[in-house]
Design a protein around this motif. Structure first.
Motif, PDB file in Angstrom:
ATOM      1  N   ARG A  35       0.772  -1.188   0.104  1.00  0.00           N
ATOM      2  CA  ARG A  35      -0.249  -0.005  -0.090  1.00  0.00           C
ATOM      3  C   ARG A  35       0.833   1.092   0.094  1.00  0.00           C
ATOM      4  N   ARG A  36       2.055   1.209   0.658  1.00  0.00           N
ATOM      5  CA  ARG A  36       2.984   2.540   0.667  1.00  0.00           C
ATOM      6  C   ARG A  36       3.443   2.642  -0.708  1.00  0.00           C
TER       7      ARG A  36
ATOM      8  N   ARG B   5       2.016   2.645  -3.562  1.00  0.00           N
ATOM      9  CA  ARG B   5       0.963   3.233  -4.300  1.00  0.00           C
ATOM     10  C   ARG B   5       0.941   4.650  -4.367  1.00  0.00           C
TER      11      ARG B   5
ATOM     12  N   THR C   1       0.359   8.863  -4.934  1.00  0.00           N
ATOM     13  CA  THR C   1      -0.889   9.537  -4.296  1.00  0.00           C
ATOM     14  C   THR C   1      -1.440  10.239  -5.762  1.00  0.00           C
TER      15      THR C   1
ATOM     16  N   CYS D 288       2.454   0.486 -19.083  1.00  0.00           N
ATOM     17  CA  CYS D 288       1.559   0.448 -18.139  1.00  0.00           C
ATOM     18  C   CYS D 288       0.529  -0.751 -18.184  1.00  0.00           C
TER      19      CYS D 288
ATOM     20  N   GLU E 209      -9.680  -1.239 -10.074  1.00  0.00           N
ATOM     21  CA  GLU E 209      -8.916  -0.171 -10.019  1.00  0.00           C
ATOM     22  C   GLU E 209      -7.613   0.174 -10.989  1.00  0.00           C
ATOM     23  N   GLU E 210      -7.096  -0.937 -11.283  1.00  0.00           N
ATOM     24  CA  GLU E 210      -6.056  -0.669 -12.363  1.00  0.00           C
ATOM     25  C   GLU E 210      -6.579  -0.097 -13.651  1.00  0.00           C
TER      26      GLU E 210
ATOM     27  N   LEU F  43      -7.658   3.435 -13.384  1.00  0.00           N
ATOM     28  CA  LEU F  43      -6.249   4.356 -13.111  1.00  0.00           C
ATOM     29  C   LEU F  43      -5.652   4.662 -14.653  1.00  0.00           C
TER      30      LEU F  43
END
Length: 65
Positions: A6-7, A9, A11, A37, A50-51, A54
């Motif tokens: 999670r860290r 990811r 912002t 990507c 989610e991917e 994004l």
């Protein structure tokens, strides 16, 4: 492990800054980045909602210039 991941990811601000930087590059470089990507997104054999969202945001933002 999930906490560590999670860290990693980015912002929203980091994503927007990256899009600004990439949008200054030639169209071919932008397309190469979107394709890279996509390949990373599919590397685990699954396309998560989610991917996809994004990647679509990145693609749309680049298309707008």
């Amino acid at each position: 492990m999930q906490g560590f991941i999670r860290r990693l990811r980015p912002t929203e601000d980091q994503i927007n800054a990256a899009i600004d930087e990439i949008s200054a590059r030639p169209a071919k470089a932008q397309m190469d980045m979107v394709l890279a990507c996509s390949e990373v997104m599919l590397a685990d054999g699954a396309a998560h909602t989610e991917e996809i969202e994004l990647l679509e945001k990145v693609r749309a933002d680049l298309a707008r210039g």
